[in-house]
Scaffold this motif. Structure first.
Motif, PDB file in Angstrom:
ATOM      1  N   GLU A  13       0.839  -1.191   0.000  1.00 34.40           N
ATOM      2  CA  GLU A  13       0.000   0.000   0.000  1.00 34.40           C
ATOM      3  C   GLU A  13       0.877   1.245   0.000  1.00 34.40           C
ATOM      4  N   PRO A  14       1.350   1.651  -1.148  1.00 36.74           N
ATOM      5  CA  PRO A  14       2.195   2.842  -1.220  1.00 36.74           C
ATOM      6  C   PRO A  14       1.381   4.106  -1.006  1.00 36.74           C
ATOM      7  N   ASP A  15       2.057   5.148  -0.603  1.00 33.56           N
ATOM      8  CA  ASP A  15       1.398   6.446  -0.488  1.00 33.56           C
ATOM      9  C   ASP A  15       1.102   7.008  -1.869  1.00 33.56           C
ATOM     10  N   LEU A  16       0.022   7.736  -1.966  1.00 38.02           N
ATOM     11  CA  LEU A  16      -0.229   8.499  -3.184  1.00 38.02           C
ATOM     12  C   LEU A  16       0.817   9.588  -3.327  1.00 38.02           C
ATOM     13  N   VAL A  84      -8.065  13.131  -7.088  1.00 39.05           N
ATOM     14  CA  VAL A  84      -9.245  13.228  -6.226  1.00 39.05           C
ATOM     15  C   VAL A  84      -8.960  12.592  -4.869  1.00 39.05           C
ATOM     16  N   ALA A  85      -8.333  11.425  -4.871  1.00 39.27           N
ATOM     17  CA  ALA A  85      -7.985  10.782  -3.601  1.00 39.27           C
ATOM     18  C   ALA A  85      -6.975  11.612  -2.819  1.00 39.27           C
ATOM     19  N   SER A 143      -4.001  -1.345 -15.488  1.00 40.05           N
ATOM     20  CA  SER A 143      -3.213  -0.295 -14.837  1.00 40.05           C
ATOM     21  C   SER A 143      -4.017   0.394 -13.746  1.00 40.05           C
ATOM     22  N   PHE A 144      -5.272   0.705 -14.054  1.00 43.14           N
ATOM     23  CA  PHE A 144      -6.104   1.360 -13.050  1.00 43.14           C
ATOM     24  C   PHE A 144      -6.311   0.453 -11.844  1.00 43.14           C
ATOM     25  N   ARG A 145      -6.584  -0.810 -12.077  1.00 37.90           N
ATOM     26  CA  ARG A 145      -6.821  -1.742 -10.979  1.00 37.90           C
ATOM     27  C   ARG A 145      -5.576  -1.925 -10.107  1.00 37.90           C
ATOM     28  N   ASP A 146      -4.415  -1.749 -10.679  1.00 31.54           N
ATOM     29  CA  ASP A 146      -3.175  -1.838  -9.901  1.00 31.54           C
ATOM     30  C   ASP A 146      -3.030  -0.690  -8.912  1.00 31.54           C
ATOM     31  N   LEU A 147      -3.794   0.375  -9.109  1.00 35.24           N
ATOM     32  CA  LEU A 147      -3.742   1.519  -8.198  1.00 35.24           C
ATOM     33  C   LEU A 147      -4.565   1.305  -6.931  1.00 35.24           C
ATOM     34  N   MET A 150      -3.060   1.846  -3.424  1.00 29.74           N
ATOM     35  CA  MET A 150      -2.714   3.240  -3.191  1.00 29.74           C
ATOM     36  C   MET A 150      -3.966   4.061  -2.880  1.00 29.74           C
ATOM     37  N   LEU A 151      -5.027   3.820  -3.637  1.00 30.14           N
ATOM     38  CA  LEU A 151      -6.279   4.540  -3.395  1.00 30.14           C
ATOM     39  C   LEU A 151      -6.880   4.133  -2.047  1.00 30.14           C
ATOM     40  N   TYR A 152      -6.751   2.870  -1.695  1.00 29.77           N
ATOM     41  CA  TYR A 152      -7.258   2.407  -0.404  1.00 29.77           C
ATOM     42  C   TYR A 152      -6.579   3.141   0.740  1.00 29.77           C
ATOM     43  N   ARG A 153      -5.285   3.320   0.633  1.00 29.36           N
ATOM     44  CA  ARG A 153      -4.547   4.011   1.696  1.00 29.36           C
ATOM     45  C   ARG A 153      -5.069   5.425   1.896  1.00 29.36           C
ATOM     46  N   ALA A 154      -5.503   6.075   0.805  1.00 32.80           N
ATOM     47  CA  ALA A 154      -6.033   7.444   0.907  1.00 32.80           C
ATOM     48  C   ALA A 154      -7.443   7.465   1.484  1.00 32.80           C
TER      49      ALA A 154
END
Length: 248
Positions: A13-16, A84-85, A143-147, A150-154
């Motif tokens: 879970e990397p940071d945005l 947005v996130a 590619s979007f699903r791989d994010l 990162m989006l979860y962390r936000a």
């Protein structure tokens, strides 16, 4: 139908990146949207940070058309979602909406819900039946699903937000994003929140998402409510606008 291109994501879970970095370092003009390229996106994104809630909500609606038209994921969808996130913690996200005692943050989260749902296992699984290779490495959708980590962390800091609308939107976004295998360890925790949705929410699409997640994760759930079972493309805010309709 969704379009697609990508790089494999790493299982953590990397940071945005900061939203300012997303805005300045993305080559928007090179990215596909529903109506050409994304050269106008920076101006629309900037309006999300204005103190005018009408301008903010109109900007979200415009983004929905540009990078989510007909529930499609475009090349520009990923960086827009990251932006947005990334502004969920910005002071502008606390702007109250006129006529509703709801912070704009709830609308931002609901926009992410709608976008994440368009890339959910339910939707892409059906699309793959008709478009083999839809999720192949190098596609926009993959590619979007791989994010998702990162989006979860936000999103996850708002799971216990004091405002009911923000909290519910964050829970639904997190549930959908947690389909990513790297987020499997969060599902038992999210199950508690999903049950709270079933216990308290009157939003039928959100209840459907919560129920399906609990079932998929092996949790017992109450007998299904027949009226929740609608056509397959009936999801949370599936019209792409959700709570973005007037009155603002």
């Amino acid at each position: 139908m969704n379009h697609s291109r990508c790089n494999a994501g790493s299982p953590h879970e990397p940071d945005l990146p900061p939203y300012q970095t997303v805005l300045s370092e993305t080559d928007w003009g090179s990215l596909q949207t529903a109506f050409g390229n994304g050269k106008d996106l920076p101006k629309v994104l900037a309006r999300l940070l204005t103190p005018d809630p009408k301008a903010q909500v109109n900007a979200l609606s415009e983004l929905g058309e540009m990078v989510g038209h007909q529930n499609t994921v475009y090349e520009a969808t990923a960086p827009v979602a990251m932006y947005v996130a990334g502004i969920l913690t910005h002071p502008a996200a606390t702007t109250p909406r006129p006529y509703r005692n709801i912070p704009i943050r709830a609308a931002l989260l609901n926009w992410l819900v709608s976008t994440a749902y368009d890339a959910s296992d339910e939707i892409v699984g059906r699309t793959e039946q008709y478009c083999p290779g839809f999720l192949a490495p190098g596609t926009i959708m993959a590619s979007f699903r791989d994010l998702r980590p990162m989006l979860y962390r936000a999103v996850s800091p708002f799971l216990r937000d004091s405002h009911e609308d923000v909290r519910e939107a964050a829970v639904i976004a997190a549930i959908i994003l947690a389909e990513h295998p790297a987020l499997a360890g969060h599902r038992d925790h999210l199950a508690v929140h999903a049950r709270a949705i079933l216990d308290t929410s009157g939003d039928l699409p959100n209840r459907r998402v919560a129920r399906k997640a609990l079932e998929a994760w092996g949790h017992d759930v109450p007998a299904p409510e027949p009226f929740l079972e609608e056509p397959w493309d009936w999801g949370p805010h599936s019209d792409g606008r959700g709570d973005l309709e007037p009155p603002f």
